[in-house]
Design a protein around this motif. Structure first.
Motif, PDB file in Angstrom:
ATOM      1  N   MET A  59      -1.900 -10.832   1.737  1.00  0.00           N
ATOM      2  CA  MET A  59      -1.889  -9.436   1.308  1.00  0.00           C
ATOM      3  C   MET A  59      -0.463  -8.926   1.134  1.00  0.00           C
ATOM      4  O   MET A  59       0.398  -9.142   1.984  1.00  0.00           O
ATOM      5  N   THR A  60      -0.239  -8.255   0.012  1.00  0.00           N
ATOM      6  CA  THR A  60       1.056  -7.639  -0.268  1.00  0.00           C
ATOM      7  C   THR A  60       0.967  -6.148   0.003  1.00  0.00           C
ATOM      8  O   THR A  60      -0.121  -5.588   0.168  1.00  0.00           O
ATOM      9  N   LYS A  61       2.116  -5.510   0.026  1.00  0.00           N
ATOM     10  CA  LYS A  61       2.162  -4.059   0.246  1.00  0.00           C
ATOM     11  C   LYS A  61       1.437  -3.327  -0.894  1.00  0.00           C
ATOM     12  O   LYS A  61       0.724  -2.357  -0.669  1.00  0.00           O
ATOM     13  N   GLY A  69      -5.972   3.179  -1.331  1.00  0.00           N
ATOM     14  CA  GLY A  69      -5.875   4.278  -2.289  1.00  0.00           C
ATOM     15  C   GLY A  69      -4.738   5.230  -1.983  1.00  0.00           C
ATOM     16  O   GLY A  69      -4.855   6.437  -2.193  1.00  0.00           O
ATOM     17  N   VAL A  70      -3.650   4.691  -1.460  1.00  0.00           N
ATOM     18  CA  VAL A  70      -2.478   5.506  -1.154  1.00  0.00           C
ATOM     19  C   VAL A  70      -1.260   4.911  -1.847  1.00  0.00           C
ATOM     20  O   VAL A  70      -1.317   3.808  -2.380  1.00  0.00           O
ATOM     21  N   SER A  71      -0.173   5.631  -1.790  1.00  0.00           N
ATOM     22  CA  SER A  71       1.095   5.130  -2.326  1.00  0.00           C
ATOM     23  C   SER A  71       1.639   4.060  -1.378  1.00  0.00           C
ATOM     24  O   SER A  71       1.454   4.155  -0.159  1.00  0.00           O
ATOM     25  N   PRO A  72       2.327   3.048  -1.905  1.00  0.00           N
ATOM     26  CA  PRO A  72       2.932   2.042  -1.019  1.00  0.00           C
ATOM     27  C   PRO A  72       3.934   2.641  -0.032  1.00  0.00           C
ATOM     28  O   PRO A  72       4.215   2.052   0.998  1.00  0.00           O
ATOM     29  N   THR A  73       4.453   3.824  -0.327  1.00  0.00           N
ATOM     30  CA  THR A  73       5.421   4.478   0.558  1.00  0.00           C
ATOM     31  C   THR A  73       4.779   5.611   1.359  1.00  0.00           C
ATOM     32  O   THR A  73       5.493   6.448   1.907  1.00  0.00           O
ATOM     33  N   ALA A  74       3.463   5.650   1.448  1.00  0.00           N
ATOM     34  CA  ALA A  74       2.778   6.719   2.174  1.00  0.00           C
ATOM     35  C   ALA A  74       3.154   6.693   3.652  1.00  0.00           C
ATOM     36  O   ALA A  74       3.441   5.645   4.219  1.00  0.00           O
ATOM     37  N   ASN A  75       3.136   7.885   4.270  1.00  0.00           N
ATOM     38  CA  ASN A  75       3.469   7.947   5.694  1.00  0.00           C
ATOM     39  C   ASN A  75       2.257   7.544   6.537  1.00  0.00           C
ATOM     40  O   ASN A  75       1.158   7.364   6.025  1.00  0.00           O
ATOM     41  N   SER A 108     -12.518  -6.101   7.477  1.00  0.00           N
ATOM     42  CA  SER A 108     -11.317  -6.808   7.936  1.00  0.00           C
ATOM     43  C   SER A 108     -10.169  -6.640   6.949  1.00  0.00           C
ATOM     44  O   SER A 108      -9.008  -6.502   7.351  1.00  0.00           O
ATOM     45  N   LYS A 109     -10.470  -6.628   5.648  1.00  0.00           N
ATOM     46  CA  LYS A 109      -9.422  -6.431   4.634  1.00  0.00           C
ATOM     47  C   LYS A 109      -8.877  -4.999   4.695  1.00  0.00           C
ATOM     48  O   LYS A 109      -7.674  -4.776   4.532  1.00  0.00           O
ATOM     49  N   ILE A 110      -9.740  -4.037   4.936  1.00  0.00           N
ATOM     50  CA  ILE A 110      -9.299  -2.638   5.059  1.00  0.00           C
ATOM     51  C   ILE A 110      -8.396  -2.495   6.281  1.00  0.00           C
ATOM     52  O   ILE A 110      -7.340  -1.848   6.213  1.00  0.00           O
ATOM     53  N   ASN A 111      -8.788  -3.115   7.391  1.00  0.00           N
ATOM     54  CA  ASN A 111      -7.957  -3.077   8.594  1.00  0.00           C
ATOM     55  C   ASN A 111      -6.630  -3.798   8.373  1.00  0.00           C
ATOM     56  O   ASN A 111      -5.577  -3.337   8.817  1.00  0.00           O
ATOM     57  N   GLU A 112      -6.670  -4.923   7.669  1.00  0.00           N
ATOM     58  CA  GLU A 112      -5.443  -5.665   7.367  1.00  0.00           C
ATOM     59  C   GLU A 112      -4.501  -4.818   6.515  1.00  0.00           C
ATOM     60  O   GLU A 112      -3.280  -4.800   6.744  1.00  0.00           O
ATOM     61  N   ALA A 113      -5.049  -4.104   5.543  1.00  0.00           N
ATOM     62  CA  ALA A 113      -4.232  -3.241   4.688  1.00  0.00           C
ATOM     63  C   ALA A 113      -3.564  -2.145   5.515  1.00  0.00           C
ATOM     64  O   ALA A 113      -2.372  -1.869   5.361  1.00  0.00           O
ATOM     65  N   LYS A 114      -4.327  -1.524   6.414  1.00  0.00           N
ATOM     66  CA  LYS A 114      -3.767  -0.476   7.274  1.00  0.00           C
ATOM     67  C   LYS A 114      -2.667  -1.039   8.161  1.00  0.00           C
ATOM     68  O   LYS A 114      -1.584  -0.450   8.276  1.00  0.00           O
ATOM     69  N   ASP A 115      -2.933  -2.178   8.777  1.00  0.00           N
ATOM     70  CA  ASP A 115      -1.938  -2.783   9.673  1.00  0.00           C
ATOM     71  C   ASP A 115      -0.656  -3.143   8.924  1.00  0.00           C
ATOM     72  O   ASP A 115       0.452  -2.910   9.427  1.00  0.00           O
ATOM     73  N   LEU A 116      -0.796  -3.698   7.726  1.00  0.00           N
ATOM     74  CA  LEU A 116       0.378  -4.079   6.943  1.00  0.00           C
ATOM     75  C   LEU A 116       1.207  -2.870   6.573  1.00  0.00           C
ATOM     76  O   LEU A 116       2.431  -2.866   6.757  1.00  0.00           O
ATOM     77  N   ASP A 118       1.167   0.129   8.020  1.00  0.00           N
ATOM     78  CA  ASP A 118       1.690   0.747   9.239  1.00  0.00           C
ATOM     79  C   ASP A 118       2.931   0.018   9.741  1.00  0.00           C
ATOM     80  O   ASP A 118       3.903   0.632  10.163  1.00  0.00           O
ATOM     81  N   SER A 119       2.915  -1.310   9.681  1.00  0.00           N
ATOM     82  CA  SER A 119       4.044  -2.084  10.203  1.00  0.00           C
ATOM     83  C   SER A 119       5.270  -1.965   9.295  1.00  0.00           C
ATOM     84  O   SER A 119       6.394  -2.069   9.770  1.00  0.00           O
ATOM     85  N   GLN A 120       5.066  -1.720   8.004  1.00  0.00           N
ATOM     86  CA  GLN A 120       6.197  -1.643   7.074  1.00  0.00           C
ATOM     87  C   GLN A 120       6.726  -0.223   6.904  1.00  0.00           C
ATOM     88  O   GLN A 120       7.858  -0.043   6.482  1.00  0.00           O
ATOM     89  N   ASN A 121       5.908   0.771   7.232  1.00  0.00           N
ATOM     90  CA  ASN A 121       6.342   2.171   7.125  1.00  0.00           C
ATOM     91  C   ASN A 121       6.654   2.683   8.524  1.00  0.00           C
ATOM     92  O   ASN A 121       5.778   2.771   9.364  1.00  0.00           O
ATOM     93  N   LYS A 122       7.877   3.045   8.742  1.00  0.00           N
ATOM     94  CA  LYS A 122       8.313   3.506  10.071  1.00  0.00           C
ATOM     95  C   LYS A 122       8.251   5.024  10.194  1.00  0.00           C
ATOM     96  O   LYS A 122       8.759   5.591  11.133  1.00  0.00           O
ATOM     97  N   LYS A 123       7.643   5.695   9.203  1.00  0.00           N
ATOM     98  CA  LYS A 123       7.625   7.169   9.206  1.00  0.00           C
ATOM     99  C   LYS A 123       6.566   7.693  10.126  1.00  0.00           C
ATOM    100  O   LYS A 123       5.466   7.331  10.187  1.00  0.00           O
TER     101      LYS A 123
END
Length: 123
Positions: A59-61, A69-75, A108-116, A118-123
């Motif tokens: 999975m990519t960002k 359904g959010v921006s890759p830079t979403a908080n 599991s894919k939805i959770n993986e997307a959230k985790d990815l 969350d880990s890349q956005n420090k906001k």
């Protein structure tokens, strides 16, 4: 009611259903060009929010953002809101009207997307 009158009633019901079905099929043929034209006149942006295609092996960002359904830079707040909204609809324990329930794989894919995200956005 006698057997003969029951048979006549059944025959008339079947005939009426056949004529109604024939009418519906003819009406649909006449409506097909108008329906196609209406679909083509819809703005393409109306369908741009949907993710098309299967999942990538890793999975990519970008893919995670598309799934939620959010921006890759979403908080983190936006990510969590989107995750909750989508999980409510796709949770494996949820019984939908037209489906037997949610999919553990999609959850599991939805959770993986959230985790990815969350880990890349420090906001």
């Amino acid at each position: 009611m006698s057997t003969a009158s029951t048979m006549i009633a059944v025959g008339l019901t079947v005939a009426a259903a056949a004529f109604a079905g024939r009418y519906v099929v003819k009406a649909m043929k006449h409506m097909e060009p108008a329906l196609k034209q209406t679909i083509q006149s819809l703005p393409k942006s109306a369908f741009s929010g949907y993710y098309r295609g299967g999942f990538e092996p890793k999975m990519t960002k970008r893919e995670a953002a598309l799934i939620l359904g959010v921006s890759p830079t979403a908080n983190k707040v936006k990510i969590r809101e989107a995750h909750r909204r989508i999980m409510v609809l796709n949770h494996p324990d949820k019984e939908n009207v037209c489906l037997t329930g949610g999919s553990p794989y999609l959850a599991s894919k939805i959770n993986e997307a959230k985790d990815l995200l969350d880990s890349q956005n420090k906001k």
